[in-house]
Design a protein around this motif. Structure first.
Motif, short mmCIF file in Angstrom:
data_model
loop_
_atom_site.label_atom_id
_atom_site.label_comp_id
_atom_site.label_asym_id
_atom_site.label_seq_id
_atom_site.Cartn_x
_atom_site.Cartn_y
_atom_site.Cartn_z
N ASN A 1 0.83 -1.20 0.00
CA ASN A 1 0.00 0.00 0.00
C ASN A 1 0.87 1.25 0.00
OD1 ASN A 1 -2.57 -1.06 -0.01
ND2 ASN A 1 -2.59 -1.35 2.22
N HIS A 2 0.74 2.04 -1.07
CA HIS A 2 1.40 3.33 -1.14
C HIS A 2 0.34 4.41 -1.08
CE1 HIS A 2 5.08 1.35 -2.40
NE2 HIS A 2 4.44 0.77 -3.40
N LEU A 3 0.77 5.66 -0.83
CA LEU A 3 -0.14 6.79 -1.01
C LEU A 3 0.57 7.77 -1.94
CD1 LEU A 3 -2.58 8.53 -0.59
CD2 LEU A 3 -1.75 9.14 1.68
N LEU A 4 0.32 7.60 -3.23
CA LEU A 4 1.03 8.39 -4.24
C LEU A 4 0.15 9.52 -4.76
CD1 LEU A 4 2.65 5.44 -6.22
CD2 LEU A 4 3.49 6.60 -4.17
N LYS A 5 -1.15 9.24 -4.92
CA LYS A 5 -2.12 10.26 -5.34
C LYS A 5 -3.50 9.75 -4.97
CE LYS A 5 -2.36 8.65 -10.20
NZ LYS A 5 -1.72 7.36 -10.01
N LEU A 6 -4.47 10.67 -4.81
CA LEU A 6 -5.78 10.25 -4.31
C LEU A 6 -6.56 9.41 -5.31
CD1 LEU A 6 -7.07 13.35 -2.28
CD2 LEU A 6 -6.02 11.24 -1.45
N GLN A 7 -6.24 9.55 -6.60
CA GLN A 7 -6.93 8.72 -7.60
C GLN A 7 -6.77 7.23 -7.28
OE1 GLN A 7 -5.18 11.44 -8.32
NE2 GLN A 7 -5.44 12.15 -10.41
N ASP A 8 -5.66 6.88 -6.61
CA ASP A 8 -5.38 5.46 -6.34
C ASP A 8 -6.24 4.89 -5.21
OD1 ASP A 8 -3.41 5.83 -8.22
OD2 ASP A 8 -1.79 6.02 -6.76
N LEU A 9 -6.90 5.74 -4.45
CA LEU A 9 -7.70 5.27 -3.32
C LEU A 9 -9.17 5.20 -3.72
CD1 LEU A 9 -6.28 7.37 -0.33
CD2 LEU A 9 -5.68 5.04 -0.96
N SER A 10 -9.88 4.17 -3.27
CA SER A 10 -11.33 4.14 -3.49
C SER A 10 -11.98 5.04 -2.44
CB SER A 10 -11.85 2.71 -3.35
OG SER A 10 -11.71 2.31 -2.00
N ALA A 11 -13.23 5.39 -2.69
CA ALA A 11 -13.95 6.20 -1.70
C ALA A 11 -13.99 5.49 -0.35
CB ALA A 11 -15.37 6.48 -2.21
N GLY B 1 9.21 2.61 5.93
CA GLY B 1 8.33 3.44 5.10
C GLY B 1 9.03 4.74 4.80
N ILE B 2 8.60 5.41 3.72
CA ILE B 2 9.19 6.69 3.35
C ILE B 2 8.09 7.68 3.02
CG2 ILE B 2 10.54 7.94 1.58
CD1 ILE B 2 12.25 5.45 1.22
N MET B 3 8.22 8.88 3.55
CA MET B 3 7.40 10.01 3.09
C MET B 3 8.35 10.89 2.30
SD MET B 3 6.41 13.35 3.28
CE MET B 3 7.80 13.79 4.23
N ILE B 4 7.95 11.29 1.10
CA ILE B 4 8.81 12.16 0.30
C ILE B 4 8.07 13.38 -0.21
CG2 ILE B 4 8.42 10.65 -1.73
CD1 ILE B 4 11.24 11.71 -2.72
N ARG B 5 8.71 14.54 -0.08
CA ARG B 5 8.22 15.80 -0.66
C ARG B 5 9.21 16.21 -1.74
NH1 ARG B 5 6.07 21.18 2.29
NH2 ARG B 5 4.30 19.75 2.38
N THR B 6 8.73 16.32 -2.96
CA THR B 6 9.64 16.64 -4.03
C THR B 6 8.92 17.37 -5.16
OG1 THR B 6 11.37 15.71 -5.45
CG2 THR B 6 9.38 14.39 -5.21
N TYR B 7 9.57 17.53 -6.29
CA TYR B 7 9.00 18.27 -7.42
C TYR B 7 8.17 17.35 -8.31
CZ TYR B 7 12.04 21.96 -5.80
OH TYR B 7 12.63 22.91 -5.01
N GLU B 8 8.86 16.44 -8.98
CA GLU B 8 8.16 15.61 -9.98
C GLU B 8 7.42 14.44 -9.35
OE1 GLU B 8 10.41 14.27 -13.36
OE2 GLU B 8 11.65 16.07 -13.23
N GLN B 9 6.19 14.26 -9.80
CA GLN B 9 5.42 13.10 -9.36
C GLN B 9 6.14 11.80 -9.72
OE1 GLN B 9 2.67 13.06 -7.55
NE2 GLN B 9 1.98 10.94 -7.83
N LYS B 10 6.85 11.83 -10.85
CA LYS B 10 7.51 10.60 -11.32
C LYS B 10 8.53 10.10 -10.30
CE LYS B 10 9.83 8.53 -15.27
NZ LYS B 10 10.81 7.86 -14.43
N GLU B 11 9.14 11.02 -9.58
CA GLU B 11 10.15 10.61 -8.59
C GLU B 11 9.51 9.77 -7.48
OE1 GLU B 11 13.60 12.83 -6.04
OE2 GLU B 11 12.74 13.87 -7.77
#
Ligand code: NVA
Length: 282
Positions: free
Chosen positions: A2-12, A98-108
């Protein structure tokens, strides 16, 4: 994994589960009930951009969950000297849980998830800010007790916040309106996503149209981190997209004002509106 990369990936349903768990942890914290779900675990916090709230909330949150947080500034990491993200991902996966990352590109962030073998949390990219918007949804539900029937308006730059608010708001059943000037509207992928919710999403260049009958009004800086060079041009372009008393006359009363912060008084929001609603943000 389970990652949290963007909200589109989560169901309601998954979003609601996260909010329910967050409510429970908040209650337990308030009542001195320990919840050491991260006992013996280490979470790395990688920051390639500045942070006040995300850093402090993750550091204290991991601590309260019984784990250890490691603040990793990109200035001090090999990643800041050009080490490929694949190598960072592989090696950090062996030390951390686990890692939390704040960066520029979403691809990273996506690459970290692909090449690492531990959960990755997006702590803000140029594309989105999922953790902030989950917290905003928690605050909205705390205040209104529901999402259905509520209208959320976002005024200003179609940036990371706008992208995540549109996705999160629509997933939770809210009506969402976004007012941004041409050329600064939300990401095309997000606008495509919004098409899955016919009649629930409005994109306009007119802040008055967006704010009409809104229960919650969001705004954000006109020049996000990384956009410093465009600051002067943006200050002119976004005139007319300020959240002020005149605009808010069109919203529901009382209206809830949300800002992910830092706020620039006199630009995207007036000092008066910000101060009157400061408790809703801080
Ligand atoms: N849109 C802002 C959010 C800061 C939390 C930025 O990216 O700088």
């Amino acid at each position: 994994m389970n990652h949290l990369l963007k909200l589109q990936d989560l169901s309601a349903e998954e979003i609601v589960r996260i909010l329910d768990l967050a409510d429970q942890l908040k209650y337990e914290k308030k009542h001195g009930i320990e919840h050491p779900y991260l006992k013996g675990k280490a979470v790395g916090l990688i920051f390639q951009k500045s942070s006040t709230r995300t850093r402090v909330s993750f550091e204290t949150g991991v601590h309260q969950l019984g784990g250890q947080a490691l603040f990793l500034s990109s200035n001090d990491l090999q990643i800041g000297r050009g080490e490929p993200v694949q190598d960072t991902a592989r090696v950090l996966s062996r030390y951390l849980d686990g890692i939390m990352i704040r960066t520029y590109e979403q691809k990273e962030v996506e690459d970290l998830a692909e090449y690492g073998s531990i959960p990755i949390i997006n702590g803000l990219t140029d594309y989105c800010h999922p953790c902030q918007v989950l917290a905003d949804l928690m605050t909205i539900r705390e205040k209104f007790g529901k999402f259905e029937g509520l209208k959320m308006a976002y005024i200003g730059d179609g940036n990371n916040m706008a992208n995540s608010l549109i996705v999160g708001g629509l997933k939770m059943g809210m009506d969402v309106a976004c007012a941004s000037p041409k050329g600064h509207q939300p990401d095309p992928a997000v606008l495509e996503f919004a098409k899955e919710f016919p009649g629930k999403f409005t994109l306009t260049e007119d802040p008055k149209e967006a704010v009409k009958d809104a229960d919650v009004v969001f705004t954000d800086t006109w020049a996000s981190m990384g956009m410093e060079a465009e600051k002067e041009e943006r200050m002119k372009l976004f005139q007319g997209y300020q959240v002020n008393d005149e605009l808010l006359e069109l919203a529901k009363s009382p209206v809830m004002i949300q800002h992910c912060l830092p706020a620039y008084r006199g630009q995207e929001i007036t000092e008066k509106v910000f101060e009157e609603h400061a408790d809703e943000n801080l």
